[in-house]
Design a protein around this motif. Sequence first.
Motif, mmCIF file in Angstrom:
data_model
loop_
_atom_site.group_PDB
_atom_site.id
_atom_site.type_symbol
_atom_site.label_atom_id
_atom_site.label_comp_id
_atom_site.label_asym_id
_atom_site.label_seq_id
_atom_site.Cartn_x
_atom_site.Cartn_y
_atom_site.Cartn_z
ATOM 1 N N ARG A 17 0.763 -1.365 0.122
ATOM 2 C CA ARG A 17 0.098 -0.053 0.244
ATOM 3 C C ARG A 17 0.963 1.373 -0.023
ATOM 4 O O ARG A 17 0.493 2.320 -0.825
ATOM 5 C CB ARG A 17 -0.868 -0.090 1.157
ATOM 6 C CG ARG A 17 -1.934 1.095 1.095
ATOM 7 C CD ARG A 17 -2.958 1.055 2.121
ATOM 8 N NE ARG A 17 -3.950 0.006 1.535
ATOM 9 C CZ ARG A 17 -4.979 -0.757 2.060
ATOM 10 N NH1 ARG A 17 -5.221 -0.419 3.320
ATOM 11 N NH2 ARG A 17 -5.588 -1.510 1.389
ATOM 12 N N GLU A 18 1.903 1.337 0.658
ATOM 13 C CA GLU A 18 2.941 2.436 0.851
ATOM 14 C C GLU A 18 3.470 2.603 -0.550
ATOM 15 O O GLU A 18 3.558 3.801 -1.064
ATOM 16 C CB GLU A 18 3.727 2.252 1.859
ATOM 17 C CG GLU A 18 3.289 2.346 3.361
ATOM 18 C CD GLU A 18 4.484 2.004 4.393
ATOM 19 O OE1 GLU A 18 5.424 1.860 3.937
ATOM 20 O OE2 GLU A 18 3.904 2.457 5.541
ATOM 21 N N PHE A 19 3.903 1.528 -1.178
ATOM 22 C CA PHE A 19 4.424 1.549 -2.476
ATOM 23 C C PHE A 19 3.412 2.310 -3.689
ATOM 24 O O PHE A 19 3.817 3.051 -4.298
ATOM 25 C CB PHE A 19 5.010 0.343 -3.070
ATOM 26 C CG PHE A 19 5.363 0.146 -4.555
ATOM 27 C CD1 PHE A 19 6.665 0.582 -4.634
ATOM 28 C CD2 PHE A 19 4.483 -0.349 -5.486
ATOM 29 C CE1 PHE A 19 6.989 0.687 -6.076
ATOM 30 C CE2 PHE A 19 4.921 -0.363 -6.692
ATOM 31 C CZ PHE A 19 6.161 0.182 -7.241
ATOM 32 N N ARG A 20 2.224 1.761 -3.484
ATOM 33 C CA ARG A 20 1.444 2.244 -4.577
ATOM 34 C C ARG A 20 0.958 3.650 -4.288
ATOM 35 O O ARG A 20 0.738 4.572 -5.206
ATOM 36 C CB ARG A 20 0.090 1.327 -4.254
ATOM 37 C CG ARG A 20 0.000 0.020 -4.978
ATOM 38 C CD ARG A 20 -1.095 -0.888 -5.079
ATOM 39 N NE ARG A 20 -1.726 -0.966 -3.676
ATOM 40 C CZ ARG A 20 -1.496 -1.930 -2.931
ATOM 41 N NH1 ARG A 20 -0.532 -3.006 -3.309
ATOM 42 N NH2 ARG A 20 -2.054 -2.159 -1.949
ATOM 43 N N GLU A 71 1.506 9.273 -6.037
ATOM 44 C CA GLU A 71 1.889 10.669 -5.845
ATOM 45 C C GLU A 71 2.924 11.226 -6.787
ATOM 46 O O GLU A 71 2.737 12.310 -7.155
ATOM 47 C CB GLU A 71 2.139 10.694 -4.337
ATOM 48 C CG GLU A 71 1.045 10.424 -3.304
ATOM 49 C CD GLU A 71 1.599 10.624 -1.965
ATOM 50 O OE1 GLU A 71 3.031 10.499 -1.840
ATOM 51 O OE2 GLU A 71 0.772 10.488 -0.994
ATOM 52 N N ARG A 72 3.936 10.476 -6.949
ATOM 53 C CA ARG A 72 4.837 10.847 -7.996
ATOM 54 C C ARG A 72 4.278 10.994 -9.433
ATOM 55 O O ARG A 72 4.382 11.775 -10.255
ATOM 56 C CB ARG A 72 5.894 9.944 -7.804
ATOM 57 C CG ARG A 72 6.852 9.707 -6.867
ATOM 58 C CD ARG A 72 8.249 9.041 -6.774
ATOM 59 N NE ARG A 72 8.048 7.670 -7.476
ATOM 60 C CZ ARG A 72 8.007 6.802 -6.494
ATOM 61 N NH1 ARG A 72 8.226 7.016 -5.377
ATOM 62 N NH2 ARG A 72 7.874 5.417 -6.939
#
Length: 277
Positions: free
Chosen positions: A265-268, A273-274
């Motif tokens: 989830r943090e990766f996605r 955002e990027r």
Amino acid sequence: MPENTLRFAVAQSTVRQDPTDADGLRASGAEVRRLMQQAADAGARLVHFTEGAICFPSKHIMSELGPDEIGPSDWSKADWTVLQDELDRITKLSRELGIWTVIPSIHQLPTRPHNSVYVVSDQGTVVARYDERMLSTTKLTWMYTPGTEPVTVDVDGYRFGLALGLDVLFPELFTEYDRLDADAVLVSYSTTGSSGNEVAPTQARGFAAANTYWISLAVPANPVAGVESSVIDPTGKVVAEGPADSTPGIAVTDLHRVEVSRIGREFRRRTRERVNA
């Protein structure tokens, strides 16, 4: 039981198709309550039922032109009093057992009803309702009013999203629940006697892995369909299944925090955002 673990039950139950049949509605309600008792006896905090657990109205029975011709549904034929009474009995038993119950039913409106799923708390209160959004052509044209919003509910520190019927075929709904920080999505899906039912569990496993959350897939006790209710972990693995002979019953497992869920989830989130900056 380890900290941050939630014992969970998914049911497969008999689905009847005639909302004018009071005795059939009573029988469905009685079976739901029997399975609720089994789930509570197994220590479950939440039990999840299939689409149509109280009734999955037939387009033929409900058609005002039918049963041989499909047309607008005549919902005045449904026994709304018995449907509500069975829901009331289920909510009362949830309080008595101290268990959360996720139970689909028809939600009456002045116009066409919603095809819905209710979340009943362990205090015996309906705390949320989700309305199926991705209606089939028949459901949309002749039977129901579509829902418009995702719904989540928090139980013992876990956030559950809700999906119903053909929602299971639409990836964007499951991505939406990822963004809403769901730990699990409860999918209630009524199988048919025709081929193609295996698509639903295949989709559910893929969505679980893609979004790194748990998925519960509740289906009917329907031997012809060849699909059992199941719980899928955040890697897409089936970790619990209902009776293999597709008879009514429950499957129980413990939901727990999985590191791959947090990392995924943090990766996605960072990647989105990027990309969207």
